[in-house]
Design a protein around this motif. Structure first.
Motif, PDB file in Angstrom:
ATOM      1  N   UNK A 175       0.706  -1.168  -0.156  1.00 39.88           N
ATOM      2  CA  UNK A 175       0.069  -0.005   0.160  1.00 39.88           C
ATOM      3  C   UNK A 175       0.738   1.183   0.081  1.00 39.88           C
ATOM      4  N   UNK A 207       2.059   1.832  -3.360  1.00 43.18           N
ATOM      5  CA  UNK A 207       1.161   2.465  -4.295  1.00 43.18           C
ATOM      6  C   UNK A 207       1.273   3.807  -4.162  1.00 43.18           C
ATOM      7  N   UNK A 222       4.435   5.609  -5.494  1.00 41.13           N
ATOM      8  CA  UNK A 222       4.517   5.451  -6.955  1.00 41.13           C
ATOM      9  C   UNK A 222       3.170   6.593  -7.603  1.00 41.13           C
ATOM     10  N   UNK A 223       1.948   6.729  -6.891  1.00 36.40           N
ATOM     11  CA  UNK A 223       1.329   7.653  -7.373  1.00 36.40           C
ATOM     12  C   UNK A 223       1.586   9.164  -7.334  1.00 36.40           C
ATOM     13  N   UNK A 275       4.353   9.755 -10.073  1.00 31.02           N
ATOM     14  CA  UNK A 275       3.678   9.594 -11.184  1.00 31.02           C
ATOM     15  C   UNK A 275       3.285  11.154 -11.541  1.00 31.02           C
ATOM     16  N   UNK A 285       5.867  13.629 -11.629  1.00 31.87           N
ATOM     17  CA  UNK A 285       6.483  13.533 -13.118  1.00 31.87           C
ATOM     18  C   UNK A 285       5.584  14.014 -14.202  1.00 31.87           C
ATOM     19  N   UNK A 307      -6.998   1.081  -6.679  1.00 30.02           N
ATOM     20  CA  UNK A 307      -6.275   2.010  -6.088  1.00 30.02           C
ATOM     21  C   UNK A 307      -6.720   2.575  -4.992  1.00 30.02           C
ATOM     22  N   UNK A 308      -6.290   2.530  -3.938  1.00 29.82           N
ATOM     23  CA  UNK A 308      -6.795   3.315  -2.286  1.00 29.82           C
ATOM     24  C   UNK A 308      -6.998   4.529  -2.894  1.00 29.82           C
TER      25      UNK A 308
END
Lengths: 314, 263
Positions: free
Chosen positions: B18, B21, B24-25, B28, B31, B108-109
């Motif tokens: 978790x 995630x 990375x979210x 992302x 970026x 996705x949470x």
């Protein structure tokens, strides 16, 4: 035997539950009834096609199963859990209609992001290959063509290697080549034992891929059977002509499922138009303004609903 | 047999996954936003430009009082933008394009989405504040004790939260096309009325009264208090206002969110 040994007790109920189930699901939007009491069970390992004209309720049915909308009445379940349950969704992938993927991410970055939501995703190269996007991996998503966007949506649906896959009109807007790649990928996933729900308004597509077809019309299930069953029902013709024969004479002709009169015109839906016409022309040589067309899906199934209500009445 | 076994092995998921995630979210998000010149450039350039014009050039050279005062007010002005636009325009666009629906369908949470956007706003805020610090110290002669530099950074970076919450309210309720205009209609008048561009005492008296209702005013007063510039009112009151304002915005956003969730 190995598989059974691998089951722990806690996993048993979830393992036994159907991948997806609608129970008496009703969905109303204000005065509009999109789903009018649907029972649907997706069995493990089957490819189920939801077939129906636009506006029949296919997308609504999928939305309920994905937790994007809530049933007004009845239940929607994924693996025996509520559709919003994140553990259930980790076993599910979905390709939605009409999401506009844009922004400044590259194809591979977006796939990597979505893969990361799942416990055991496919390797990136495998997802790209299945979706036919190998050559576009480094491209910005915003620069993709419509067909490539559609492939990317498919890639995002399968990247998590889900047990249950929803594909809402997956080939809409795809060219022949892209459609061929997608069909091949879907068949491959089916062979690996995935459960797949596909909506389409093309009988051809449902026939090419599905184990079972459920036909939805006006928010109700009006037929449920193998592609062969459904095709037999749909392979009907509509005969339109001006004739002096009355309904009683026509209804007894072989294969006639439906008669409609408006003005001096008579519309007949029948499985074997040649036989019907031969007989009609013999009985009424004056028959004119003849026209034979393929019955639209809706018409074919209207006759089907009438059949079933006639049986119930008997 | 194999498929049945596969079906069972997918249920392992730990808090580490978790956390992954969430990170990375955020990465992302950051970026892709960096690649959006229409967002990154004005967000970084406007506050620095304004600070240079009004804080450094306009004031008498060597007057480090103005340069110090405006470090707090233009800092506040600067950090509002990534929060308001990131949430207000970002959420509205992604909602309209169906990206939000895709993310809701993917496992996705939901909090990861909000976390990513809030983190992005904070990171931009940090960059903006550091840019202003360097400009102020090098060209404006601003000299502060180290503890005050740190406190100011913390206040302005976490000060994005009320504006992120406000942006979220906009993003949930407004459509993508209108969102930029609506956010600007909130951002610019609020900055002016809160005394971020021109110190409050130079505004007409009847306009000064609006400031106390605005989160930008309370954050800027906190920032001014930290650097012992001309701050009004107790710290606790400003903090309390900002916390309550954030909570109210979140409640409104949740209510709006519930409404659009069932499509």
């Amino acid at each position: 035997m190995n598989a059974i040994a691998a089951l722990s007790l806690a996993d048993l109920p979830a393992a036994a539950a159907a991948p997806a189930r609608l129970e008496g699901a009703v969905k109303r939007y204000g005065a509009v009834t999109a789903l009018d009491g649907i029972d649907l069970e997706v069995r493990r390992g089957e490819l189920l096609a939801l077939l129906g004209p636009n506006g029949a309720g296919k997308t609504t049915a999928i939305s309920l199963l994905l937790g994007l909308a809530w049933p007004t009445r009845g239940r929607a379940e994924i693996f025996g859990r509520a559709p919003r349950d994140i553990a259930a969704r980790r076993r599910t992938g979905a390709m939605l209609q009409g999401a506009q993927l844009g922004g400044h991410a590259r194809v591979e970055e977006m796939i990597a992001l979505y893969s990361g939501y799942y416990p055991d995703p496919l390797p990136l190269t495998e997802t790209l290959r299945l979706a036919g996007l190998e050559d576009a991996a480094k491209r910005p998503v915003a620069k993709l063509s419509g067909g490539q966007q559609q492939r990317l949506r498919f890639a995002l649906a399968i990247c998590g290697d889900p047990e249950l896959l929803f594909l809402d009109e997956p080939t809409a807007g795809m060219d022949v080549e892209a459609r061929r790649i997608l069909w091949a990928a879907v068949r491959g996933l089916k062979q690996q034992g995935r459960s797949i729900v596909l909506t389409t308004h093309y009988l051809e597509e449902a026939d090419a891929l599905a184990d079972r077809i459920v036909v939805i019309h006006h928010g109700r299930v009006i037929a449920d059977g193998s592609p062969a069953d459904i095709k037999r029902t749909v392979a009907q013709r509509r005969i339109r002509c001006v004739t002096s024969l009355n309904e009683g004479q026509i209804v007894n002709l072989p294969g006639v499922t439906r008669i409609e009169r408006s003005g001096d015109r008579t519309d007949i839906v029948a499985a074997h138009p040649e036989a019907v016409l031969r007989e009609m022309l013999r009985l009424d040589p004056e028959l004119h303004d003849l026209e034979v067309t393929g019955a639209r899906l809706e018409e074919a199934f209207l006759s089907l609903t009438q059949d079933s209500s006639a049986k119930e009445g008997a | 047999m194999n498929t049945a076994a596969n079906a069972i092995t997918t249920s392992r998921w730990t808090w580490r996954d978790t956390l992954g995630v969430y990170l990375r979210e955020a990465e992302y998000q950051f970026r892709t936003v960096l690649r959006t010149p229409g967002f990154a450039l004005p967000t970084l350039l406007f506050p620095t430009m304004f600070y240079v014009f009004f804080g450094l050039v306009f004031g008498k050279p060597g007057d480090d009082q103005i340069a110090t005062f405006m470090l707090a007010t233009y800092g506040t002005f600067g950090i509002m933008a990534p929060a308001l636009f990131g949430f207000g325009v970002g959420v509205a666009m992604e909602r309209e394009r169906g990206i939000l629906a895709m993310k809701r369908v993917a496992p996705m949470p939901p909090m990861a989405y909000l976390f990513a956007k809030a983190a992005m706003a904070m990171l931009f805020a940090l960059v903006i504040v550091l840019l202003l610090f360097v400009l102020g110290a090098v060209f404006g002669g601003v000299a502060l004790p180290r503890s005050e530099w740190w406190l100011l950074v913390i206040a302005l970076v976490f000060g994005t939260l009320p504006f992120s919450a406000l942006g979220l309210v906009v993003g949930v309720h407004v459509n993508g096309q209108a969102s930029t205009a609506i956010v600007n209609l909130i951002y610019l008048p609020m900055s002016f009325l809160a005394g971020l561009w021109v110190p409050l005492q130079f505004l007409p008296r009847w306009l000064q009264g609006f400031a106390a209702a605005l989160p930008a005013y309370h954050l800027s007063q906190l920032a001014l208090g930290i650097i012992h510039a001309d701050a009004r009112g107790p710290v606790a009151a400003h903090l309390a206002y900002l916390v309550i304002f954030t909570a109210v915005c979140l409640a409104l956003a949740v209510r709006g969110w519930r409404r659009i969730q069932d499509r």
